[in-house]
Motif scaffolding. Structure first.
Motif, PDB file in Angstrom:
ATOM      1  N   GLU A   1      -8.549  -4.373   4.347  1.00  0.00           N
ATOM      2  CA  GLU A   1      -9.425  -3.465   3.608  1.00  0.00           C
ATOM      3  C   GLU A   1      -8.585  -2.430   2.842  1.00  0.00           C
ATOM      4  OE1 GLU A   1     -12.514  -3.974   3.065  1.00  0.00           O
ATOM      5  OE2 GLU A   1     -12.560  -2.159   1.827  1.00  0.00           O
ATOM      6  N   ARG A   2      -7.540  -1.922   3.518  1.00  0.00           N
ATOM      7  CA  ARG A   2      -6.659  -0.963   2.840  1.00  0.00           C
ATOM      8  C   ARG A   2      -5.958  -1.643   1.652  1.00  0.00           C
ATOM      9  NH1 ARG A   2      -4.479   1.836   6.941  1.00  0.00           N
ATOM     10  NH2 ARG A   2      -2.754   0.435   7.395  1.00  0.00           N
ATOM     11  N   ALA A   3      -5.574  -2.898   1.855  1.00  0.00           N
ATOM     12  CA  ALA A   3      -4.919  -3.633   0.758  1.00  0.00           C
ATOM     13  C   ALA A   3      -5.865  -3.738  -0.435  1.00  0.00           C
ATOM     14  CB  ALA A   3      -4.513  -5.026   1.235  1.00  0.00           C
TER      15      ALA A   3
ATOM     16  N   TYR B   1      12.406   0.121  10.119  1.00  0.00           N
ATOM     17  CA  TYR B   1      12.232  -0.050  11.564  1.00  0.00           C
ATOM     18  C   TYR B   1      11.098  -1.025  11.890  1.00  0.00           C
ATOM     19  CZ  TYR B   1      15.365   3.752  11.029  1.00  0.00           C
ATOM     20  OH  TYR B   1      16.440   4.495  10.612  1.00  0.00           O
ATOM     21  N   HIS B   2      10.289  -1.375  10.895  1.00  0.00           N
ATOM     22  CA  HIS B   2       9.182  -2.308  11.121  1.00  0.00           C
ATOM     23  C   HIS B   2       9.373  -3.617  10.359  1.00  0.00           C
ATOM     24  CE1 HIS B   2       7.474   1.028  13.119  1.00  0.00           C
ATOM     25  NE2 HIS B   2       7.434   1.754  12.019  1.00  0.00           N
ATOM     26  N   LEU B   3      10.563  -3.758   9.786  1.00  0.00           N
ATOM     27  CA  LEU B   3      10.820  -4.922   8.938  1.00  0.00           C
ATOM     28  C   LEU B   3      10.803  -6.222   9.746  1.00  0.00           C
ATOM     29  CD1 LEU B   3      11.708  -5.691   6.006  1.00  0.00           C
ATOM     30  CD2 LEU B   3      14.044  -5.608   6.847  1.00  0.00           C
TER      31      LEU B   3
ATOM     32  N   THR C   1       0.827  -1.214   0.000  1.00  0.00           N
ATOM     33  CA  THR C   1       0.000   0.000   0.000  1.00  0.00           C
ATOM     34  C   THR C   1       0.861   1.264   0.000  1.00  0.00           C
ATOM     35  OG1 THR C   1       0.053  -0.189   2.393  1.00  0.00           O
ATOM     36  CG2 THR C   1      -1.878  -1.106   1.280  1.00  0.00           C
ATOM     37  N   GLY C   2       2.173   1.102   0.237  1.00  0.00           N
ATOM     38  CA  GLY C   2       3.056   2.273   0.368  1.00  0.00           C
ATOM     39  C   GLY C   2       3.746   2.604  -0.945  1.00  0.00           C
ATOM     40  N   ASP C   3       4.736   3.468  -0.858  1.00  0.00           N
ATOM     41  CA  ASP C   3       5.317   4.061  -2.067  1.00  0.00           C
ATOM     42  C   ASP C   3       6.062   3.054  -2.948  1.00  0.00           C
ATOM     43  OD1 ASP C   3       4.298   6.448  -1.262  1.00  0.00           O
ATOM     44  OD2 ASP C   3       6.147   7.134  -0.291  1.00  0.00           O
TER      45      ASP C   3
ATOM     46  N   ALA D   1       8.026  -4.643   1.759  1.00  0.00           N
ATOM     47  CA  ALA D   1       8.098  -3.227   1.355  1.00  0.00           C
ATOM     48  C   ALA D   1       7.609  -2.321   2.478  1.00  0.00           C
ATOM     49  CB  ALA D   1       7.287  -3.018   0.079  1.00  0.00           C
ATOM     50  N   VAL D   2       8.228  -2.479   3.647  1.00  0.00           N
ATOM     51  CA  VAL D   2       7.827  -1.691   4.822  1.00  0.00           C
ATOM     52  C   VAL D   2       9.039  -0.924   5.346  1.00  0.00           C
ATOM     53  CG1 VAL D   2       6.028  -3.362   5.446  1.00  0.00           C
ATOM     54  CG2 VAL D   2       8.291  -3.553   6.476  1.00  0.00           C
ATOM     55  N   PRO D   3       8.789   0.134   6.125  1.00  0.00           N
ATOM     56  CA  PRO D   3       9.924   0.890   6.674  1.00  0.00           C
ATOM     57  C   PRO D   3      10.880  -0.023   7.450  1.00  0.00           C
ATOM     58  CG  PRO D   3       7.869   2.078   7.021  1.00  0.00           C
ATOM     59  CD  PRO D   3       7.498   0.714   6.495  1.00  0.00           C
TER      60      PRO D   3
ATOM     61  N   PRO E   1      13.857  -4.599   0.339  1.00  0.00           N
ATOM     62  CA  PRO E   1      14.315  -3.360  -0.297  1.00  0.00           C
ATOM     63  C   PRO E   1      14.617  -2.288   0.747  1.00  0.00           C
ATOM     64  CG  PRO E   1      11.917  -3.401  -0.277  1.00  0.00           C
ATOM     65  CD  PRO E   1      12.388  -4.587   0.534  1.00  0.00           C
ATOM     66  N   ALA E   2      14.556  -2.640   2.030  1.00  0.00           N
ATOM     67  CA  ALA E   2      14.506  -1.627   3.093  1.00  0.00           C
ATOM     68  C   ALA E   2      15.885  -1.022   3.386  1.00  0.00           C
ATOM     69  CB  ALA E   2      13.941  -2.257   4.360  1.00  0.00           C
ATOM     70  N   VAL E   3      15.863   0.269   3.657  1.00  0.00           N
ATOM     71  CA  VAL E   3      17.071   1.023   3.983  1.00  0.00           C
ATOM     72  C   VAL E   3      16.798   1.816   5.259  1.00  0.00           C
ATOM     73  CG1 VAL E   3      18.620   2.862   3.222  1.00  0.00           C
ATOM     74  CG2 VAL E   3      17.673   1.266   1.546  1.00  0.00           C
ATOM     75  N   GLY E   4      17.699   1.715   6.219  1.00  0.00           N
ATOM     76  CA  GLY E   4      17.575   2.526   7.432  1.00  0.00           C
ATOM     77  C   GLY E   4      18.296   3.856   7.226  1.00  0.00           C
TER      78      GLY E   4
ATOM     79  N   ASP F   1       9.487  -6.933  12.699  1.00  0.00           N
ATOM     80  CA  ASP F   1       8.123  -7.237  13.166  1.00  0.00           C
ATOM     81  C   ASP F   1       7.292  -7.840  12.048  1.00  0.00           C
ATOM     82  OD1 ASP F   1       8.503  -6.245  15.586  1.00  0.00           O
ATOM     83  OD2 ASP F   1       7.170  -4.488  15.398  1.00  0.00           O
ATOM     84  N   THR F   2       7.399  -7.208  10.890  1.00  0.00           N
ATOM     85  CA  THR F   2       6.572  -7.645   9.757  1.00  0.00           C
ATOM     86  C   THR F   2       6.958  -9.056   9.326  1.00  0.00           C
ATOM     87  OG1 THR F   2       6.349  -5.360   9.028  1.00  0.00           O
ATOM     88  CG2 THR F   2       5.862  -7.053   7.390  1.00  0.00           C
ATOM     89  N   ILE F   3       8.263  -9.327   9.269  1.00  0.00           N
ATOM     90  CA  ILE F   3       8.703 -10.670   8.860  1.00  0.00           C
ATOM     91  C   ILE F   3       8.258 -11.696   9.909  1.00  0.00           C
ATOM     92  CG2 ILE F   3      10.723 -12.134   8.442  1.00  0.00           C
ATOM     93  CD1 ILE F   3      12.080  -9.594   7.251  1.00  0.00           C
TER      94      ILE F   3
ATOM     95  N   ASN G   1      17.704   0.993  -4.367  1.00  0.00           N
ATOM     96  CA  ASN G   1      18.130   2.270  -4.948  1.00  0.00           C
ATOM     97  C   ASN G   1      17.168   2.781  -6.018  1.00  0.00           C
ATOM     98  OD1 ASN G   1      21.329   0.662  -4.991  1.00  0.00           O
ATOM     99  ND2 ASN G   1      20.510   1.892  -3.324  1.00  0.00           N
ATOM    100  N   LEU G   2      15.939   2.268  -6.017  1.00  0.00           N
ATOM    101  CA  LEU G   2      14.942   2.737  -6.987  1.00  0.00           C
ATOM    102  C   LEU G   2      14.117   3.843  -6.337  1.00  0.00           C
ATOM    103  CD1 LEU G   2      13.576  -0.683  -8.301  1.00  0.00           C
ATOM    104  CD2 LEU G   2      15.660   0.535  -8.968  1.00  0.00           C
ATOM    105  N   ALA G   3      13.777   4.858  -7.110  1.00  0.00           N
ATOM    106  CA  ALA G   3      12.937   5.934  -6.567  1.00  0.00           C
ATOM    107  C   ALA G   3      11.474   5.588  -6.838  1.00  0.00           C
ATOM    108  CB  ALA G   3      13.304   7.261  -7.224  1.00  0.00           C
ATOM    109  N   ALA G   4      10.709   5.481  -5.755  1.00  0.00           N
ATOM    110  CA  ALA G   4       9.332   4.991  -5.880  1.00  0.00           C
ATOM    111  C   ALA G   4       8.486   5.865  -6.808  1.00  0.00           C
ATOM    112  CB  ALA G   4       8.693   4.919  -4.493  1.00  0.00           C
ATOM    113  N   GLY G   5       8.677   7.182  -6.739  1.00  0.00           N
ATOM    114  CA  GLY G   5       7.843   8.086  -7.536  1.00  0.00           C
ATOM    115  C   GLY G   5       7.982   7.816  -9.025  1.00  0.00           C
TER     116      GLY G   5
END
Ligand SMILES: NC(=O)c1ccc[n+]([C@@H]2O[C@H](COP(=O)([O-])OP(=O)(O)OC[C@H]3O[C@@H](n4cnc5c(N)ncnc54)[C@H](OP(=O)(O)O)[C@@H]3O)[C@@H](O)[C@H]2O)c1
Length: 221
Positions: A36-38, A80-82, A9-11, A76-78, A101-104, A84-86, A142-146
């Protein structure tokens, strides 16, 4: 292949979902903490593709359900929450390849700085959190989401892959190269992940300090 994007759902999730759905025949599942957000985001992505004449079904699920159904799971989560999510989806990862893909990063007045975790890299953190036997590949840092999410934008980027399991890395390389304009380059084992991750704040700082540059990526010549 069936690809689940946890936090799709994120960038970066949006960018990868749109590109895979637009450029390939892989099945794309959107994961979220909130199913529901998904579903809403999946529908939004379908509408975007439909406006370009591409009729694709994208489904949304709770993260664990999405992971359960996938061959490749992108966390594909921040950063700091990677972990927990895993851990939340850990028992659903059997036979899957897990991609981080996560970078701190931390920010100060000078810009963004790579925030290297004690494990050595965020990808290493992901590998520590993944159940035994689940191969972890670092990719897409190193990919820019936008730019990824703008289907009118041409890409001419490399994505750098790190991982200790060559077969898993090959699977992710094939997925990456299914995206038009993306080339996958092997950068060795997980021990090399920090160097790859640290390029991301560099790209953001280059964009920040130079007018007219934004959404940067890398291409090695
Ligand atoms: N943005 C980029 O250009 C880019 C490029 C390369 C790599 N990355 C990396 O990709 C990862 C995601 O980046 P992003 O920009 O897409 O992030 P984001 O948009 O801020 O967040 C992505 C998703 O993470 C989920 N999330 C947020 N807080 C969470 C929490 N506490 N626990 C579990 N899930 C949570 C949310 O999904 P739900 O609320 O739906 O669960 C959210 O939509 C980051 O690690 C980043 O370093 C980003």
């Amino acid at each position: 292949m069936r690809i689940a994007l946890l936090g799709g759902t994120g960038d970066i999730g949006q960018g990868l979902a749109l590109r895979w759905a637009y450029d390939t025949n892989h099945e794309v599942l959107i994961g979220s903490r909130d199913p529901e957000r998904a579903r809403e985001k999946a529908e939004e992505y379908e509408t975007e593709l439909d406006s370009r004449g591409v009729d694709r079904e994208i489904k949304g699920f709770a993260n664990a359900m999405a992971a359960d159904r996938a061959d490749v799971v992108v966390a594909a989560v921040p950063a700091y929450h990677l972990v927990d999510t895993i851990e939340t989806v850990g028992d659903r990862l059997e036979d899957a390849v897990l991609v981080s893909p996560a970078v701190g990063m931390k920010r100060d007045d000078d810009g963004l700085h790579y925030n290297r975790p004690g494990a050595g890299s965020v990808t290493a953190l992901a590998a520590d959190a993944a159940p035994d036997g689940v191969p972890v590949v670092g990719a897409f840092h190193n990919l820019a989401a936008g730019r990824l999410a703008d289907l009118d934008a041409e890409l001419e980027w490399d994505t750098l892959l790190v991982g200790d399991d060559p077969d898993a890395k090959n699977i992710v390389a094939d997925l990456a190269e299914g995206i038009e304009g993306l080339r996958a380059l092997d950068v060795g084992g997980l021990a090399n992940a920090a160097e790859v991750e640290s390029v991301t704040p560099l790209l953001i700082n280059v964009a920040r300090e130079n007018d007219g540059l934004h959404d940067l990526g890398v291409r090695f010549h």
